[in-house]
Every structure is written in C-alpha cells, then in structure tokens.
Design a protein around this motif. Structure first.
Motif, mmCIF file in Angstrom:
data_model
loop_
_atom_site.group_PDB
_atom_site.id
_atom_site.type_symbol
_atom_site.label_atom_id
_atom_site.label_comp_id
_atom_site.label_asym_id
_atom_site.label_seq_id
_atom_site.Cartn_x
_atom_site.Cartn_y
_atom_site.Cartn_z
ATOM 1 N N LEU A 22 89.047 3.115 0.600
ATOM 2 C CA LEU A 22 88.748 1.560 0.711
ATOM 3 C C LEU A 22 89.369 1.466 2.045
ATOM 4 C CD1 LEU A 22 90.450 0.500 -2.479
ATOM 5 C CD2 LEU A 22 88.012 0.108 -1.831
ATOM 6 N N MET A 26 86.979 -0.299 5.087
ATOM 7 C CA MET A 26 87.378 -1.408 5.773
ATOM 8 C C MET A 26 87.358 -1.246 7.348
ATOM 9 S SD MET A 26 90.402 -2.946 3.493
ATOM 10 C CE MET A 26 90.676 -4.278 4.496
ATOM 11 N N VAL A 37 87.611 -8.850 6.981
ATOM 12 C CA VAL A 37 87.663 -8.216 5.694
ATOM 13 C C VAL A 37 88.662 -8.323 5.043
ATOM 14 C CG1 VAL A 37 87.363 -5.911 4.817
ATOM 15 C CG2 VAL A 37 86.170 -6.391 6.817
ATOM 16 N N GLN A 38 88.887 -8.635 3.840
ATOM 17 C CA GLN A 38 89.896 -8.896 2.918
ATOM 18 C C GLN A 38 89.678 -7.960 1.440
ATOM 19 O OE1 GLN A 38 92.545 -11.553 3.082
ATOM 20 N NE2 GLN A 38 92.076 -11.731 5.104
ATOM 21 N N LEU A 39 90.746 -7.351 1.290
ATOM 22 C CA LEU A 39 90.808 -6.539 0.104
ATOM 23 C C LEU A 39 92.038 -6.872 -0.917
ATOM 24 C CD1 LEU A 39 89.407 -3.994 -1.376
ATOM 25 C CD2 LEU A 39 91.616 -2.828 -0.429
ATOM 26 N N TYR A 51 89.531 -3.892 -7.310
ATOM 27 C CA TYR A 51 89.689 -4.630 -6.200
ATOM 28 C C TYR A 51 88.559 -5.649 -5.932
ATOM 29 C CZ TYR A 51 92.647 -0.626 -5.258
ATOM 30 O OH TYR A 51 93.688 0.373 -5.388
ATOM 31 N N LEU A 53 86.908 -7.411 -2.833
ATOM 32 C CA LEU A 53 86.332 -7.025 -1.383
ATOM 33 C C LEU A 53 85.422 -8.311 -1.017
ATOM 34 C CD1 LEU A 53 86.805 -4.921 0.992
ATOM 35 C CD2 LEU A 53 84.885 -4.055 0.220
ATOM 36 N N ILE A 55 84.120 -9.967 2.498
ATOM 37 C CA ILE A 55 83.602 -9.568 3.845
ATOM 38 C C ILE A 55 82.924 -10.765 4.407
ATOM 39 C CG2 ILE A 55 82.478 -7.904 5.050
ATOM 40 C CD1 ILE A 55 82.294 -6.354 2.209
#
Length: 178
Positions: A22, A26, A37-39, A51, A53, A55
């Motif tokens: 991951l 990213m 980008v957020q996870l 998760y 994601l 984007i």
C-alpha cells in the motif's frame, strides 16, 4: 478559489494488501501526479481488515491510475465520485533559509507555499522535507531543535510578505538543546 473541472476523485476499496505494498502504491500514485492520496482503514465483508483509497487525479491520468490499482492491488473496479472540486490559489516560492546559531550562519534551500483566496493570504507553509533537512543538518552539528519549532519560526519570519530574498532566523541558547 480557483476551480478545476478536470480533477477526479477516485474511491477504491482494497481488502487484501500488505502495508508495504500500500505504501509503495501511494508513492507511485504521487509520482504519477496524484494531487492527494488518502488511505483509510476499514472493516470489510466477513470481518476482514480493509482499506479505502481516495485519490485526486487529473482526468487524463485515470487510465494509468486504474492500471496501477488493478495490477498492484488486484481491485476489480473503483468509483469516480462526482463533486465540485475547489482548490485555493497556491503560490510557490524557492528561497534560502539562513539560520544563525550563536553567530555561525548556515544556509539551506527552503520552499514556501502561500495559500490565498481571491488574492487574500490565508496561510504560509514551509515545505516539510526542507524543514526536516534543516533539523537533521543542525542536529548533526549538535544543535537539536524540534521540527515543529523550526517550522513555526520559519513561517513567522515569512509573515505576509512574498519571500523575495532569504529568510533569516536566529537561535539562542534557550531555544536549542545541545
């Protein structure tokens, strides 16, 4: 605020990928040009860890991003969330930070961002990686200062002005730990 209709927000659900992979994905998304980008951790079906994601990309990048997500993470699809995407106006400035430590001056490259709305300054932000480099270099010479302390000093020194020369800060003995 300026608007950019060509920015897409992708939502991808990931249910079986290790953290190292991951993190790599990213980094590759950032290299492709993802604006953000957020996870997020989640609990997926059957109680499995998962998760989400999120984007932000430019529309022409969608095919490349989709191929990366499917090829590396094995996702079967993703969602394009339609919304009005608004960005503040950002000015970027390259300058030099001069740090005076007891009369000895060290110079470091420093990138500064100014966040504006309709020409009005909202915030000044020094680039994290540059601040981290300054802290490491000073620490290697025996001057230890927290990253948050130097960030505050640099951003205060810039104030509301556009950095057109170098930024100078001084450290006295009460602010540093040797």
């Amino acid at each position: 605020m300026s608007e950019s209709a060509a920015v897409l927000l992708l939502l991808a659900q990931v249910d079986d990928a290790p953290g190292e992979l991951l993190g790599e994905v990213m980094q590759r998304l950032a290299a492709i040009g993802a604006k953000n980008v957020q996870l997020l951790s989640s609990l997926a079906k059957k109680g499995r860890p998962g998760y989400v994601l999120l984007i932000d990309i430019l529309a022409p990048q969608e095919t490349e991003v989709a191929a990366l997500l499917a090829g590396e993470l094995g996702i079967w699809g993703y969602r394009v969330l339609h919304s009005d995407h608004k960005h503040f106006d950002i000015e970027r400035h390259d300058t030099t930070l001069e740090v005076d430590v007891g009369g000895s001056i060290r110079a470091f490259p420093m990138r500064i961002k100014r966040i504006l709305i309709e020409g009005e300054l909202l915030r000044v932000k020094a680039e994290h990686d540059d601040l981290s480099h300054v802290c490491a270099a000073l620490g290697a010479e025996g001057t230890r200062l927290s990253l948050s302390a130097i960030k505050s000093r640099v951003e205060s020194a810039v104030g509301t002005a556009v950095p057109d020369g170098s930024i100078r800060i001084a450290l006295d003995r009460t602010e540093r730990m040797s």
